[in-house]
Design a protein around this motif. Structure first.
Motif, PDB file in Angstrom:
ATOM      1  N   LEU A  63     -39.445  27.226 -34.783  1.00  0.00           N
ATOM      2  CA  LEU A  63     -38.077  28.257 -33.246  1.00  0.00           C
ATOM      3  C   LEU A  63     -38.351  29.874 -34.815  1.00  0.00           C
ATOM      4  CD1 LEU A  63     -35.537  28.242 -31.469  1.00  0.00           C
ATOM      5  CD2 LEU A  63     -34.070  27.720 -33.137  1.00  0.00           C
ATOM      6  N   ARG A  64     -38.473  30.232 -33.327  1.00  0.00           N
ATOM      7  CA  ARG A  64     -38.385  31.733 -33.980  1.00  0.00           C
ATOM      8  C   ARG A  64     -37.558  32.473 -33.898  1.00  0.00           C
ATOM      9  NH1 ARG A  64     -42.731  30.421 -37.317  1.00  0.00           N
ATOM     10  NH2 ARG A  64     -44.219  29.742 -36.427  1.00  0.00           N
ATOM     11  N   GLU A  65     -36.460  32.448 -32.998  1.00  0.00           N
ATOM     12  CA  GLU A  65     -35.431  32.910 -33.131  1.00  0.00           C
ATOM     13  C   GLU A  65     -33.954  33.105 -34.613  1.00  0.00           C
ATOM     14  OE1 GLU A  65     -36.950  30.902 -30.898  1.00  0.00           O
ATOM     15  OE2 GLU A  65     -37.591  32.262 -29.144  1.00  0.00           O
ATOM     16  N   HIS A  66     -34.292  34.449 -34.906  1.00  0.00           N
ATOM     17  CA  HIS A  66     -32.757  34.561 -35.469  1.00  0.00           C
ATOM     18  C   HIS A  66     -32.381  33.423 -35.495  1.00  0.00           C
ATOM     19  CE1 HIS A  66     -31.501  36.557 -39.303  1.00  0.00           C
ATOM     20  NE2 HIS A  66     -30.594  36.662 -38.616  1.00  0.00           N
ATOM     21  N   HIS A  67     -30.768  33.780 -34.811  1.00  0.00           N
ATOM     22  CA  HIS A  67     -29.134  32.991 -34.488  1.00  0.00           C
ATOM     23  C   HIS A  67     -30.081  31.247 -34.388  1.00  0.00           C
ATOM     24  CE1 HIS A  67     -27.855  36.457 -35.089  1.00  0.00           C
ATOM     25  NE2 HIS A  67     -28.108  37.536 -34.849  1.00  0.00           N
ATOM     26  N   TYR A  68     -29.038  30.219 -35.127  1.00  0.00           N
ATOM     27  CA  TYR A  68     -29.276  29.592 -34.733  1.00  0.00           C
ATOM     28  C   TYR A  68     -28.354  28.805 -35.374  1.00  0.00           C
ATOM     29  CZ  TYR A  68     -31.110  28.081 -38.957  1.00  0.00           C
ATOM     30  OH  TYR A  68     -31.655  27.065 -40.459  1.00  0.00           O
ATOM     31  N   VAL A  69     -27.723  27.424 -34.571  1.00  0.00           N
ATOM     32  CA  VAL A  69     -27.189  26.304 -35.544  1.00  0.00           C
ATOM     33  C   VAL A  69     -27.937  24.846 -35.578  1.00  0.00           C
ATOM     34  CG1 VAL A  69     -25.053  25.525 -34.996  1.00  0.00           C
ATOM     35  CG2 VAL A  69     -24.925  28.292 -33.848  1.00  0.00           C
ATOM     36  N   ALA A 116     -24.357  28.515 -38.107  1.00  0.00           N
ATOM     37  CA  ALA A 116     -23.187  27.930 -38.548  1.00  0.00           C
ATOM     38  C   ALA A 116     -23.910  26.383 -38.353  1.00  0.00           C
ATOM     39  CB  ALA A 116     -21.937  26.983 -37.853  1.00  0.00           C
ATOM     40  N   ILE A 117     -22.783  25.297 -39.181  1.00  0.00           N
ATOM     41  CA  ILE A 117     -23.718  23.500 -39.555  1.00  0.00           C
ATOM     42  C   ILE A 117     -22.595  22.927 -38.929  1.00  0.00           C
ATOM     43  CG2 ILE A 117     -24.273  21.998 -40.743  1.00  0.00           C
ATOM     44  CD1 ILE A 117     -25.563  24.013 -42.350  1.00  0.00           C
ATOM     45  N   LEU A 118     -22.842  22.408 -37.994  1.00  0.00           N
ATOM     46  CA  LEU A 118     -21.460  21.494 -37.061  1.00  0.00           C
ATOM     47  C   LEU A 118     -21.703  19.872 -37.455  1.00  0.00           C
ATOM     48  CD1 LEU A 118     -22.261  22.699 -33.356  1.00  0.00           C
ATOM     49  CD2 LEU A 118     -20.959  23.637 -34.874  1.00  0.00           C
ATOM     50  N   ARG A 119     -20.636  19.896 -38.030  1.00  0.00           N
ATOM     51  CA  ARG A 119     -20.855  18.409 -38.446  1.00  0.00           C
ATOM     52  C   ARG A 119     -19.779  17.491 -36.173  1.00  0.00           C
ATOM     53  NH1 ARG A 119     -16.901  20.622 -43.061  1.00  0.00           N
ATOM     54  NH2 ARG A 119     -16.198  21.645 -40.923  1.00  0.00           N
ATOM     55  N   GLN A 120     -21.095  16.816 -36.836  1.00  0.00           N
ATOM     56  CA  GLN A 120     -21.055  15.472 -35.460  1.00  0.00           C
ATOM     57  C   GLN A 120     -18.865  14.976 -36.169  1.00  0.00           C
ATOM     58  OE1 GLN A 120     -20.727  12.211 -35.125  1.00  0.00           O
ATOM     59  NE2 GLN A 120     -20.422  12.246 -33.055  1.00  0.00           N
ATOM     60  N   GLU A 121     -18.782  14.939 -37.116  1.00  0.00           N
ATOM     61  CA  GLU A 121     -17.329  13.892 -37.360  1.00  0.00           C
ATOM     62  C   GLU A 121     -17.008  14.814 -37.128  1.00  0.00           C
ATOM     63  OE1 GLU A 121     -21.210  12.096 -39.594  1.00  0.00           O
ATOM     64  OE2 GLU A 121     -20.284  14.212 -39.573  1.00  0.00           O
ATOM     65  N   GLN A 122     -16.664  16.335 -36.877  1.00  0.00           N
ATOM     66  CA  GLN A 122     -16.128  17.406 -36.540  1.00  0.00           C
ATOM     67  C   GLN A 122     -16.261  18.495 -36.097  1.00  0.00           C
ATOM     68  OE1 GLN A 122     -15.183  17.223 -42.107  1.00  0.00           O
ATOM     69  NE2 GLN A 122     -13.562  18.984 -40.890  1.00  0.00           N
ATOM     70  N   LEU A 123     -16.760  17.218 -34.727  1.00  0.00           N
ATOM     71  CA  LEU A 123     -17.776  18.593 -33.458  1.00  0.00           C
ATOM     72  C   LEU A 123     -16.495  19.523 -33.455  1.00  0.00           C
ATOM     73  CD1 LEU A 123     -20.006  19.547 -32.295  1.00  0.00           C
ATOM     74  CD2 LEU A 123     -19.408  17.592 -30.434  1.00  0.00           C
ATOM     75  N   GLU A 124     -15.835  19.141 -32.683  1.00  0.00           N
ATOM     76  CA  GLU A 124     -14.306  20.306 -31.567  1.00  0.00           C
ATOM     77  C   GLU A 124     -14.380  21.155 -32.835  1.00  0.00           C
ATOM     78  OE1 GLU A 124     -10.447  19.497 -29.843  1.00  0.00           O
ATOM     79  OE2 GLU A 124     -11.536  17.538 -29.568  1.00  0.00           O
TER      80      GLU A 124
END
Length: 228
Positions: free
Chosen positions: A51-57, A148-156
């Protein structure tokens, strides 16, 4: 949680790690893009090195919970949302191990059953470590930190925070998360025993450390935001 705010009309890339709310994120991306907001989303089934693009989650999940979800999902071949037939190897695995507990307690057994369980955890993509998605970028939290890093347990709550940082309309987010997209229909037979949990924690020890480091990064980012 956020490290930088993208410019208007930027694209944010979701790095889709199997069994970490990918279906919900894909649905969200489609809805946000259709609404023609200032930010575009794309979902990738690839690694960070590709994934070469800069902005990712990216999203993470407790490895034991992720294994259980992966087993139930692959046992029903992704249905009803998807239709991903078993490979010949998966057919053997799921005809031998009927429940996630059956497979987990067999990982370190000696003999053919143990060998099959070991191979299943090693080769079925849904069961493999989450860390493999970012291993191609050394020290990625420093060299290529995510938005950002999303936590599946706290996704919302995590997604609400991301949308708040991006100043995006949260209406689509509310509507998407109100639907239980691709939720696994667990039964009592899908519960994990203490023996199974112990075996899985031993197997996924590196992934547990990986998730812990990600949680530490999230906490550090939150502290920095509070002091700004």
């Amino acid at each position: 949680m956020a490290t930088a705010v993208p410019q208007l009309n930027a694209t944010i890339h979701f790095l889709h790690i199997a069994k970490t709310a990918g279906s919900a994120l894909r649905e969200l991306a489609q809805q946000v893009n259709a609404a023609k907001g200032s930010i575009r989303f794309r979902v990738h089934q690839t690694t960070l090195a590709d994934l070469r693009e800069h902005h990712y989650v990216l999203a993470i999940r407790n490895p034991v919970s992720r294994f259980r979800s992966a087993f139930v999902s692959r046992r029903r071949q992704g249905r009803p949302l998807y239709n991903a037939p078993w490979s010949k190897f998966e057919e053997i695995v799921f005809s031998t191990f009927k429940t996630p507990n059956d497979l987990a307690v067999s990982i370190f057994e000696k003999g053919k059953r143990g060998d099959l369980a070991y191979s299943a955890l090693s080769h079925i993509p849904h069961f493999r470590n989450q860390k493999r998605y970012t291993d191609g970028v050394p020290n990625f939290l420093i060299t290529r930190p995510p938005l950002a890093i999303l936590r599946q347990e706290q996704l919302e709550s995590d997604l609400h925070q991301v949308f708040s940082v991006l100043a995006e309309d949260q209406t689509v987010l509310h509507e998407t998360l109100s639907r239980r997209i691709h939720e696994n229909p667990y039964t009592d037979e899908d519960d994990l025993s203490e023996e199974a949990i112990t075996a899985l924690e031993r197997w996924y020890c590196q992934d547990i450390e990986y998730v812990t480091r990600c949680h530490d990064w999230i906490e550090n980012q939150s502290q920095q935001s509070r002091h700004e």
